[in-house]
Design a protein around this motif. Structure first.
Motif, PDB file in Angstrom:
ATOM      1  N   GLY A 131       2.213  10.095  -2.514  1.00  0.00           N
ATOM      2  CA  GLY A 131       1.803   9.414  -3.726  1.00  0.00           C
ATOM      3  C   GLY A 131       1.715   7.792  -3.834  1.00  0.00           C
ATOM      4  O   GLY A 131       1.843   7.280  -4.584  1.00  0.00           O
ATOM      5  N   CYS A 132       1.559   7.316  -2.517  1.00  0.00           N
ATOM      6  CA  CYS A 132       1.505   5.879  -2.009  1.00  0.00           C
ATOM      7  C   CYS A 132       0.195   5.228  -2.657  1.00  0.00           C
ATOM      8  O   CYS A 132      -1.066   6.050  -2.870  1.00  0.00           O
ATOM      9  CB  CYS A 132       1.229   5.610  -0.651  1.00  0.00           C
ATOM     10  SG  CYS A 132       2.588   5.978   0.353  1.00  0.00           S
ATOM     11  N   LEU A 133       0.287   4.077  -3.157  1.00  0.00           N
ATOM     12  CA  LEU A 133      -0.727   3.407  -3.836  1.00  0.00           C
ATOM     13  C   LEU A 133      -2.179   3.434  -2.887  1.00  0.00           C
ATOM     14  O   LEU A 133      -3.208   3.565  -3.501  1.00  0.00           O
ATOM     15  CB  LEU A 133      -0.296   1.906  -3.915  1.00  0.00           C
ATOM     16  CG  LEU A 133      -1.476   0.721  -4.394  1.00  0.00           C
ATOM     17  CD1 LEU A 133      -1.681   1.297  -5.802  1.00  0.00           C
ATOM     18  CD2 LEU A 133      -1.039  -0.578  -4.260  1.00  0.00           C
TER      19      LEU A 133
ATOM     20  N   GLY B  78       0.861  -1.076  -0.021  1.00  0.00           N
ATOM     21  CA  GLY B  78      -0.006   0.024   0.039  1.00  0.00           C
ATOM     22  C   GLY B  78       1.125   1.273   0.012  1.00  0.00           C
ATOM     23  O   GLY B  78       0.230   2.445  -0.304  1.00  0.00           O
ATOM     24  N   HIS B  79       2.128   1.146   0.414  1.00  0.00           N
ATOM     25  CA  HIS B  79       2.788   2.384   0.636  1.00  0.00           C
ATOM     26  C   HIS B  79       4.185   2.400  -0.545  1.00  0.00           C
ATOM     27  O   HIS B  79       4.985   3.132  -0.222  1.00  0.00           O
ATOM     28  CB  HIS B  79       3.466   2.420   1.910  1.00  0.00           C
ATOM     29  CG  HIS B  79       2.377   2.553   2.864  1.00  0.00           C
ATOM     30  ND1 HIS B  79       1.697   3.761   2.922  1.00  0.00           N
ATOM     31  CD2 HIS B  79       1.795   1.779   3.680  1.00  0.00           C
ATOM     32  CE1 HIS B  79       0.713   3.284   3.853  1.00  0.00           C
ATOM     33  NE2 HIS B  79       0.617   2.030   4.126  1.00  0.00           N
ATOM     34  N   ILE B  80       3.751   1.643  -1.629  1.00  0.00           N
ATOM     35  CA  ILE B  80       4.739   1.908  -2.864  1.00  0.00           C
ATOM     36  C   ILE B  80       4.458   3.119  -3.362  1.00  0.00           C
ATOM     37  O   ILE B  80       2.983   3.443  -3.581  1.00  0.00           O
ATOM     38  CB  ILE B  80       4.407   0.650  -3.653  1.00  0.00           C
ATOM     39  CG1 ILE B  80       4.799  -0.687  -3.214  1.00  0.00           C
ATOM     40  CG2 ILE B  80       5.117   0.990  -5.065  1.00  0.00           C
ATOM     41  CD1 ILE B  80       4.946  -1.741  -4.192  1.00  0.00           C
TER      42      ILE B  80
ATOM     43  N   LEU C  16      -0.467  12.988  -0.255  1.00  0.00           N
ATOM     44  CA  LEU C  16      -0.053  12.799   1.138  1.00  0.00           C
ATOM     45  C   LEU C  16      -0.520  11.648   1.777  1.00  0.00           C
ATOM     46  O   LEU C  16      -1.898  11.425   1.654  1.00  0.00           O
ATOM     47  CB  LEU C  16      -0.181  13.888   2.114  1.00  0.00           C
ATOM     48  CG  LEU C  16       0.777  13.971   3.533  1.00  0.00           C
ATOM     49  CD1 LEU C  16       2.177  13.828   3.151  1.00  0.00           C
ATOM     50  CD2 LEU C  16       0.270  15.046   4.251  1.00  0.00           C
ATOM     51  N   CYS C  17       0.091  10.774   2.404  1.00  0.00           N
ATOM     52  CA  CYS C  17      -0.457   9.547   3.040  1.00  0.00           C
ATOM     53  C   CYS C  17       0.112   9.666   4.226  1.00  0.00           C
ATOM     54  O   CYS C  17       0.924  10.145   4.896  1.00  0.00           O
ATOM     55  CB  CYS C  17       0.516   8.303   2.142  1.00  0.00           C
ATOM     56  SG  CYS C  17       0.035   6.620   3.030  1.00  0.00           S
ATOM     57  N   GLY C  18      -0.578   8.540   5.089  1.00  0.00           N
ATOM     58  CA  GLY C  18      -0.513   8.645   6.696  1.00  0.00           C
ATOM     59  C   GLY C  18       0.742   8.184   7.050  1.00  0.00           C
ATOM     60  O   GLY C  18       1.481   8.474   8.211  1.00  0.00           O
ATOM     61  N   CYS C  19       1.499   7.580   6.000  1.00  0.00           N
ATOM     62  CA  CYS C  19       2.873   6.911   6.385  1.00  0.00           C
ATOM     63  C   CYS C  19       3.986   8.064   6.151  1.00  0.00           C
ATOM     64  O   CYS C  19       4.936   7.740   6.708  1.00  0.00           O
ATOM     65  CB  CYS C  19       3.332   5.776   5.641  1.00  0.00           C
ATOM     66  SG  CYS C  19       3.599   6.444   3.886  1.00  0.00           S
ATOM     67  N   GLY C  20       3.538   9.207   5.834  1.00  0.00           N
ATOM     68  CA  GLY C  20       4.602  10.398   5.601  1.00  0.00           C
ATOM     69  C   GLY C  20       5.059  10.595   4.261  1.00  0.00           C
ATOM     70  O   GLY C  20       5.693  11.537   3.998  1.00  0.00           O
TER      71      GLY C  20
HETATM   72 ZN   LIG Z   1       2.023   5.561   2.571  1.00  0.00          ZN
END
Ligand SMILES: [Zn+2]
Length: 410
Positions: free
Chosen positions: A273-275, A256-258, A266-270
């Protein structure tokens, strides 16, 4: 328990060894041969597994005694001994699968073939671990009352949870967005209550095992399960060369974070553009303006989705390309026989996404004739995680290469 692994790549997909100590491994090899090929005679098992006739005879006898195998009607031959094929006895063993969401705790009792014998659902309200353990423990007990079977044949309880593993093997799997679950030893605490072995896995891996045992990936040596969670989030369960692949810290498959869109959302992982920020259920609901997706029943959710055609299409338009890119990446990186698309996401969303998937990117060898489609849709639909959970104890007891399953950690 000591596990004997085959280090040599033999010509056969599954192969036994004749060492006396490897009895447990050989039992699994025999079960696996019958599971993937259907009813087999002793001679056929011996040919297929490279075990001696005597070893096969002993194992078949033992498995028959423990009710895991049943003999079918003998095939009469003109000359010589009649051939007796053996098949897996679906009633030879049972397993329980559990699933926990913010509003619902569910359990199923399945037989060895994965058929559901009993199902229980209980309403919960964002339970803390203590409350959840008590509800889940009661479900395990009630499932055993709900269906008449020999309790000695219960292999154990499997539980599928979203999340990642912390360092050191301590599970930090937890129901999403539930407070107080960080580092709670789910497997250990549950096992203490229910007094049967408990296995805990992340949802994508559990779903992959379920499809491998009873679903579309039956008999496949290498496939990737692309799991879209109903509560949001994407993961991959990887079954490669007959093994579950878990990675050095049990976190393989966090795809999910590729990054599929440099400088993207922006993704929750920081990262950006994450999947996850393009194809997850959470994003679909954002596009459709459905704010209370978690509160809705599956049927109500599908109704809301069907009423939001415009938002649904807008989500699909931006989701399809990242999904194709991910499939392309998984194919190139792992060379699987197929990629199974599934998850607890609304079946309507899954169907619409699958319809839009073609054309996939060009495969590495376009002229190669394929006997298996590049992408398959999982057989178990929204039940995939709970049925996968129930498959964990069966897989653990019967697969020749089960050694990488997570064990409860105290
Ligand atoms: Zn992510």
């Amino acid at each position: 328990m000591v596990i004997f692994e085959l280090h040599k790549d033999t010509m056969k997909a599954i192969s036994g060894t004749n060492l006396e100590q490897a009895k447990s491994h050989n039992r699994r090899v025999v079960i696996e041969a019958i599971r993937t090929n259907g009813p087999l005679s002793r001679a056929a098992i011996a040919r297929m597994t490279a075990l001696t006739a005597q070893t096969v005879s002993n194992i078949v006898e033992e498995l028959q005694r423990s009710h895991l195998l049943v003999p079918a009607k003998a095939q009469k031959l003109a000359r010589g001994q009649p051939i007796i094929p053996y098949s897996i006895n679906p009633h030879g063993a049972y397993s329980i699968g559990l699933e926990l969401g913010p509003r619902r705790a569910s359990g199923v009792l399945t037989d060895l073939s994965g058929a559901v014998c009993a199902r229980i659902e209980r309403h919960v309200e964002y339970p803390d671990p203590e409350r959840a353990m008590s509800v889940l423990g009661a479900i395990v007990e009630d499932l055993q009352q709900a269906f008449a079977f020999d309790r000695d044949r219960l292999l154990g309880v499997g539980m599928a949870l979203p999340g990642r593993y912390a360092d050191g093997g301590v599970t930090s799997l937890s129901p999403q967005n539930l407070p107080g679950w960080q580092d709670f030893p789910v497997g250990y605490e549950l096992e203490r209550r229910v007094k049967v072995p408990v296995l805990v896995e992340n949802d994508a891996t559990a779903a992959a095992i379920g499809e491998r045992l009873h679903g579309v990936a039956r008999g496949f040596g290498s496939f990737v399960y692309l799991f879209l969670a109903g509560g949001g989030g994407i993961g991959a369960g990887m079954f490669l060369d007959g093994h579950l692949y878990k990675g050095s810290r049990h976190n393989a498959g966090e795809i999910g974070h590729i990054i599929v869109e440099p400088h993207g959302r922006l993704c929750g992982c920081g990262k950006r553009g994450c999947l996850d920020r393009y194809i997850s259920a959470t994003v679909a609901y954002e596009f459709m303006g459905i704010e209370n997706a978690r509160e809705l029943s599956p049927e109500d959710l599908d109704t809301h989705i069907a009423m939001n055609g415009e938002g649904l299409n807008a989500w699909l338009d931006q989701a399809v390309q990242p999904l194709r890119q991910t499939i392309d990446f998984l194919e190139l990186a792992f060379d699987p026989q197929t990629i199974v698309l599934g998850g607890t996401i609304s079946s309507l969303l899954m169907r619409r996404l699958a319809e839009r998937l073609e054309p996939l990117h060009l495969p590495i060898d376009p002229t190669e004739e394929r006997s298996v489609p590049r992408v398959m849709i999982g057989a178990t639909g929204r039940d995939t995680a709970i049925l996968g959970a129930a498959a964990l104890p069966i897989f653990s007891e019967t697969n020749p290469r089960f050694d990488v399953l997570q064990k409860p950690v105290g």
